[in-house]
Design a protein around this motif. Sequence first.
Motif, short mmCIF file in Angstrom:
data_model
loop_
_atom_site.label_atom_id
_atom_site.label_comp_id
_atom_site.label_asym_id
_atom_site.label_seq_id
_atom_site.Cartn_x
_atom_site.Cartn_y
_atom_site.Cartn_z
N MET A 72 0.86 -1.18 0.00
CA MET A 72 0.00 0.00 0.00
C MET A 72 0.89 1.23 0.00
SD MET A 72 -1.33 0.17 3.99
CE MET A 72 -1.91 -1.51 4.09
N TRP A 73 0.32 2.39 -0.28
CA TRP A 73 1.10 3.62 -0.29
C TRP A 73 0.17 4.79 0.02
CZ3 TRP A 73 6.10 3.62 0.05
CH2 TRP A 73 6.80 4.83 -0.09
N ARG A 74 0.70 5.72 0.82
CA ARG A 74 -0.11 6.86 1.25
C ARG A 74 -0.11 7.96 0.21
NH1 ARG A 74 1.04 10.39 6.76
NH2 ARG A 74 -0.96 11.51 6.84
N LEU A 75 -1.31 8.48 -0.07
CA LEU A 75 -1.47 9.68 -0.90
C LEU A 75 -1.99 10.80 0.00
CD1 LEU A 75 -3.03 8.25 -4.20
CD2 LEU A 75 -0.67 8.93 -3.77
N PRO A 76 -1.76 12.06 -0.38
CA PRO A 76 -2.06 13.17 0.54
C PRO A 76 -3.51 13.64 0.49
CG PRO A 76 -1.00 14.02 -1.42
CD PRO A 76 -1.02 12.53 -1.58
N LEU A 77 -4.04 13.94 1.67
CA LEU A 77 -5.31 14.67 1.77
C LEU A 77 -4.97 16.15 1.68
CD1 LEU A 77 -7.14 12.67 4.58
CD2 LEU A 77 -8.08 13.15 2.32
N TRP A 78 -4.65 16.60 0.48
CA TRP A 78 -4.13 17.96 0.26
C TRP A 78 -5.28 18.96 0.27
CZ3 TRP A 78 0.23 20.29 0.81
CH2 TRP A 78 0.45 21.54 0.22
N MET A 79 -5.37 19.74 1.37
CA MET A 79 -6.50 20.63 1.53
C MET A 79 -6.51 21.77 0.52
SD MET A 79 -8.38 19.24 3.71
CE MET A 79 -9.58 20.57 3.82
N GLY A 80 -5.39 21.99 -0.14
CA GLY A 80 -5.37 23.01 -1.18
C GLY A 80 -6.33 22.71 -2.32
N TYR A 81 -6.70 21.43 -2.48
CA TYR A 81 -7.63 21.04 -3.54
C TYR A 81 -9.08 21.02 -3.06
CZ TYR A 81 -3.44 19.45 -6.02
OH TYR A 81 -2.21 19.38 -6.65
N ASP A 82 -9.31 21.34 -1.78
CA ASP A 82 -10.67 21.30 -1.26
C ASP A 82 -11.58 22.28 -2.00
OD1 ASP A 82 -12.49 20.23 0.94
OD2 ASP A 82 -12.67 22.39 1.24
N LYS A 83 -10.99 23.37 -2.46
CA LYS A 83 -11.79 24.37 -3.21
C LYS A 83 -12.39 23.77 -4.47
CE LYS A 83 -7.82 26.15 -5.85
NZ LYS A 83 -6.94 24.99 -5.48
N ASP A 84 -11.75 22.72 -5.00
CA ASP A 84 -12.21 22.14 -6.27
C ASP A 84 -13.51 21.37 -6.12
OD1 ASP A 84 -9.94 23.18 -7.46
OD2 ASP A 84 -8.78 21.33 -7.19
N ILE A 85 -13.85 20.95 -4.90
CA ILE A 85 -15.10 20.19 -4.75
C ILE A 85 -16.27 21.10 -4.36
CG2 ILE A 85 -13.87 18.08 -4.16
CD1 ILE A 85 -14.76 18.45 -1.27
N ARG A 86 -16.01 22.41 -4.27
CA ARG A 86 -17.10 23.33 -3.96
C ARG A 86 -17.95 23.58 -5.20
NH1 ARG A 86 -12.88 27.45 -1.03
NH2 ARG A 86 -12.17 25.97 0.58
N SER A 87 -19.22 23.82 -4.94
CA SER A 87 -20.18 24.04 -6.03
C SER A 87 -20.84 25.40 -5.88
CB SER A 87 -21.24 22.93 -6.00
OG SER A 87 -22.33 23.24 -6.83
N ARG A 88 -21.19 26.03 -6.98
CA ARG A 88 -21.88 27.32 -6.93
C ARG A 88 -23.31 27.17 -6.43
NH1 ARG A 88 -19.42 31.63 -9.32
NH2 ARG A 88 -17.56 31.20 -10.61
N ALA A 89 -23.95 26.05 -6.80
CA ALA A 89 -25.37 25.89 -6.47
C ALA A 89 -25.61 25.07 -5.21
CB ALA A 89 -26.09 25.23 -7.65
N ALA A 90 -24.61 24.30 -4.78
CA ALA A 90 -24.76 23.45 -3.59
C ALA A 90 -23.50 23.57 -2.75
CB ALA A 90 -24.99 22.00 -4.03
N ASP A 91 -23.46 22.83 -1.66
CA ASP A 91 -22.26 22.88 -0.81
C ASP A 91 -21.04 22.30 -1.52
OD1 ASP A 91 -23.60 24.03 1.39
OD2 ASP A 91 -24.30 22.05 2.05
#
Length: 464
Positions: free
Chosen positions: A378-397
Motif C-alpha cells: 500500500m502507499w499513502r497519498l495526501p489529503l491535500w486541503m489546497g484542492y478542497d476548493k475544487d469540490i465546492r459548487s456554486r449551487a450546492a455545498d
Amino acid sequence: MTPYQYIERPSPFSAKGAVTKPVHAVTPADLEAGKFNPTALAWAKAAGFKAEAGALLLVPGGDGEVASAFFGLGSDPSEAPFMTGKLSKLLPPGDWHVETTALAADHLALGYGLGTYGFNRYKSDKQKDVRFSVSEAADSADIERQLAGVFLARDLVNIPTNEMGPAELEAAFRALGEHYGATVTSIVGEDLLKQNFPLVHTVGRASASPPRLLELRWGEKGHPRVTLVGKGVCFDTGGLDIKGAANMALMKKDMGGAANVMGLALMIMDAGLKVDLQVLVPAVENSISGSAFRPGDIYRSRKGVTVQIDNTDAEGRLILADALAYADENPPDLMIDMSTLTGAARVALGTELAPYFTDDEALSAKLMEASKEEADPMWRLPLWMGYDKDIRSRAADITNSPSGGMAGAITAALFLKRFVTATKSWAHFDIYAWVLADKPHAPVGGEAFAIRALYRVIRDLAAK
C-alpha cells in the motif's frame, strides 16, 4: 446457480502426521553451496536447473517415482515473497513439505495457500489435489483464517452481477454474520428515505434490485470500536453519464470495497479479536431507467451537506457519504473505508499498490509497518486541503465531480472527508480489487487489497 453463501473451503494443507515428500526451495547460491542429497544435486546439475524464480525440477527416486523436487526462488527471494504459490499448480498430486528455504515460514505457507485459489463456480474443471505440510514455526490457524478472508473477497468480486446484485450481496453478508453469531440488519428501498440515507437511495433507485444499507455488529461493548465501510456498487453502468462498453466490462468488481471489508471482517471475527466491530455496506446498482438520478440534480445528504451531481458516474462517493456520516455519529476508535473509487488512483500508483489517505500520522505509520511485515503493498497519498476548493459548487455545498480532471483520487478523498468530522482515526482506501495478469499467488480476477495488513493493525489494537 444457487446464491453465494459463506462456505468453508477444504484446507490446502496436509493432515497432521501425513507422509510428505520434500521440496527444496532454493536460490542459485543454495545450489552452489550443495547441501543436499548428492544424487538429487547431481540430477539438478545434469538437468541444467539454475534456481530461477518459479522454476520446478522433479527428482526421481530409485524406483522411478517422483521422490522430491527443487523449486527456484531466484537470487533475491524478498522480491517475490509468495512465489511458493506456483507450487500448487506445478507439483504432482500428493503431500509435500519444504525442507530448505530462505523464506519465512508464514510467508512460505501463506504464499502456497494463496496460490491454491481457483474460481470454479461456473466450470467443471477440478483442481489437482496437492497438499502442503505447514511448518511448526508457522501459525497454521491464522494462515487459514487469512486465506478464508482473501478467498471470500475474491469470490464475491468474481461472481457476475446476475448472481451478485444488491439482494444477493445482502444474502452473502447475512450468511457471513450468521456464521460468526453477528447481528445483521438492512434498510431497503423507500425505507432508506424514511431513515435518512438519501444518497444511497438516489444512486440505487433506478435498479430493479432495490438499494440497501447493510450493517453487521459483532463483539462486546467496552472493547475498541472498529468500523469498516465498503462500497457495494454491484454494477456500475455510469448511470445517465453512461460508460463505454470497454469501461463497463469489469464493473461487476465495483463492489470490491464491500468484498474486501467482508473478508477483513471474517478474519477479525474468526480470530475472536477483542473489538466492538461494525461493518457497513451500502449496496446498490447504478442503473439507467426513468427514475435514474440526473446530471445537475442536487440532493441533501444524511449529514445535511448538499451535493450537486455533475457526473452520475461518480456515484461511489455518494453512497459512502451517507454510510460514513452514519458511522461518524457515534465515532469509533478506528474507521476504515474501502472502495473501487477512482481511475485516478490507478494512474497514480498502478494496479498493484493500494492507495490510502489519512490525517492520522500514527495510524499511517502502523499501516506502513504492517504493509512491510505482511508483504501486503500500500502507499499513502495526501489529503491535500489546497484542492478542497475544487469540490465546492456554486449551487450546492459540494459537487460530486470537480471539473478539470486533476488530482481525482485526492478530490474524491476530500469529498469523503467532509462526512467524517468526529472520528479521529480514519483511513480511506481507493483499491482496484482486481488482478490483471496471473501472479504466483493470485490468478486473474478479483483480489483482496491491504486487508491482511489491516488485520494486523486491528489485531494489535485489540491486544492493547
